[in-house]
Design a protein around this motif. Structure first.
Motif, short mmCIF file in Angstrom:
data_model
loop_
_atom_site.label_atom_id
_atom_site.label_comp_id
_atom_site.label_asym_id
_atom_site.label_seq_id
_atom_site.Cartn_x
_atom_site.Cartn_y
_atom_site.Cartn_z
N VAL A 157 1.61 5.53 -7.52
CA VAL A 157 0.63 5.30 -8.59
C VAL A 157 -0.12 6.59 -8.91
CG1 VAL A 157 -1.48 4.06 -9.21
CG2 VAL A 157 0.37 2.85 -8.05
N GLU A 158 -0.52 7.31 -7.88
CA GLU A 158 -1.24 8.56 -8.09
C GLU A 158 -0.37 9.59 -8.82
OE1 GLU A 158 -4.10 11.47 -5.43
OE2 GLU A 158 -2.24 10.74 -4.52
N GLY A 206 0.79 -1.22 0.00
CA GLY A 206 0.00 0.00 0.00
C GLY A 206 0.83 1.28 0.00
N GLU A 255 -6.14 0.08 -0.77
CA GLU A 255 -5.94 1.43 -1.29
C GLU A 255 -5.10 1.45 -2.57
OE1 GLU A 255 -2.92 1.00 2.17
OE2 GLU A 255 -4.96 0.35 1.66
N LEU A 256 -4.17 0.49 -2.68
CA LEU A 256 -3.36 0.39 -3.90
C LEU A 256 -4.19 -0.11 -5.06
CD1 LEU A 256 -0.55 0.56 -5.24
CD2 LEU A 256 -0.18 -1.81 -4.53
N ARG A 257 -4.99 -1.12 -4.81
CA ARG A 257 -5.84 -1.69 -5.86
C ARG A 257 -6.85 -0.67 -6.37
NH1 ARG A 257 -10.75 -4.53 -5.77
NH2 ARG A 257 -10.74 -4.54 -3.48
N ARG A 258 -7.41 0.11 -5.46
CA ARG A 258 -8.40 1.12 -5.86
C ARG A 258 -7.77 2.25 -6.69
NH1 ARG A 258 -13.36 1.12 -3.17
NH2 ARG A 258 -13.58 -0.50 -1.58
N GLN A 259 -6.53 2.59 -6.35
CA GLN A 259 -5.86 3.69 -7.05
C GLN A 259 -5.45 3.30 -8.47
OE1 GLN A 259 -5.28 6.89 -5.59
NE2 GLN A 259 -4.92 7.38 -7.74
N ALA A 260 -5.13 2.04 -8.69
CA ALA A 260 -4.63 1.59 -9.99
C ALA A 260 -5.68 1.74 -11.08
CB ALA A 260 -4.19 0.13 -9.90
N ARG A 301 0.79 3.50 -3.17
CA ARG A 301 -0.39 4.20 -3.66
C ARG A 301 -0.05 5.61 -4.13
NH1 ARG A 301 -3.65 7.95 -3.39
NH2 ARG A 301 -2.36 8.91 -1.75
N SER A 302 0.79 6.30 -3.36
CA SER A 302 1.17 7.67 -3.73
C SER A 302 1.96 7.70 -5.03
CB SER A 302 2.00 8.31 -2.61
OG SER A 302 1.23 8.47 -1.43
#
Length: 209
Positions: free
Chosen positions: A128-129, A122, A154-159, A125-126
């Motif tokens: 990826v964003e 996770g 949170e990582l899966r949702r951001q991708a 996530r930043s």
């Protein structure tokens, strides 16, 4: 799976995290087939594999994998681990490659259209964003088939796209006839979500095609 033949693609592989994820699945990864699979999806610019190495050991169990990948189309990014003693007196080694992976991804992003991140951590996530803000598409490769899942929510949702490693068995799994007896007894996989790549000495095994 959403890829374009004209996309410039790069793979960023968090080695410790991918190992932990692969250990949870009922097949071994064939890294040669993995590379061929993503070459078929677009214009593969680079495949980078990140891992820390224990330098003071006469033999490291991950060294054969490192050498094989280095000669077979992967760019290896390594650094020495740091040793410390935890509160219980156990000797442990820290080998976190998150910063190296994030810096490389941002630097290479100007030459890419699509970043494929092999990690469920996770903390990315930043990253990826930030890549998305630069106009890049980002796919995350991990798995939801374990309990708990190996990928942070949170990582899966951001991708832009989540690819479950379990769904790629036919494309990247090693042929059972080639690997013989499947696996020797090995240590438990790393807990990426709690330990930040904390591993006990000598606990970095390897599987490759």
């Amino acid at each position: 799976m959403n890829f374009s033949p004209t996309e410039r693609i790069a793979l960023f592989i968090d080695g410790a995290n991918l190992y932990a994820t692969a250990k949870s699945l009922p097949f071994d990864i064939d890294y040669k087939r993995l590379l061929l699979f993503f070459r078929s999806k677009g214009q593969l610019v680079r495949a980078l594999y990140y891992t820390a190495l224990v330098e003071d050991q006469e033999y490291s169990s991950i060294r054969p994998l490192i050498d094989w990948l280095d000669y077979n189309g992967y760019t290896m990014v390594t650094k020495p681990t740091k040793e410390f003693v935890d509160a219980t007196g156990r000797r442990k080694i820290k080998g976190n490659m998150d910063i190296e992976l994030a810096v490389d991804a941002m630097e290479l992003s100007d030459h890419l259209d699509h970043v494929v991140l092999f990690s469920g951590d996770g903390d990315f996530r930043s990253l990826v964003e930030a890549l998305q803000h630069k106009g890049r598409r980002v796919s995350v490769v991990s798995t939801l088939t374990t309990t708990p899942p190996m990928v942070a929510d949170e990582l899966r949702r951001q991708a832009d796209q989540f690819i479950d490693l379990a769904d790629l068995e036919k494309e990247i799994g090693r042929n059972p006839a080639e690997r013989g007896q499947r696996r020797r007894p090995e240590p438990e996989p790393l807990d990426e979500f709690e330990s930040e790549d904390l591993i006990e000495t000598g606990r970095m095994p390897a599987t490759h095609g």
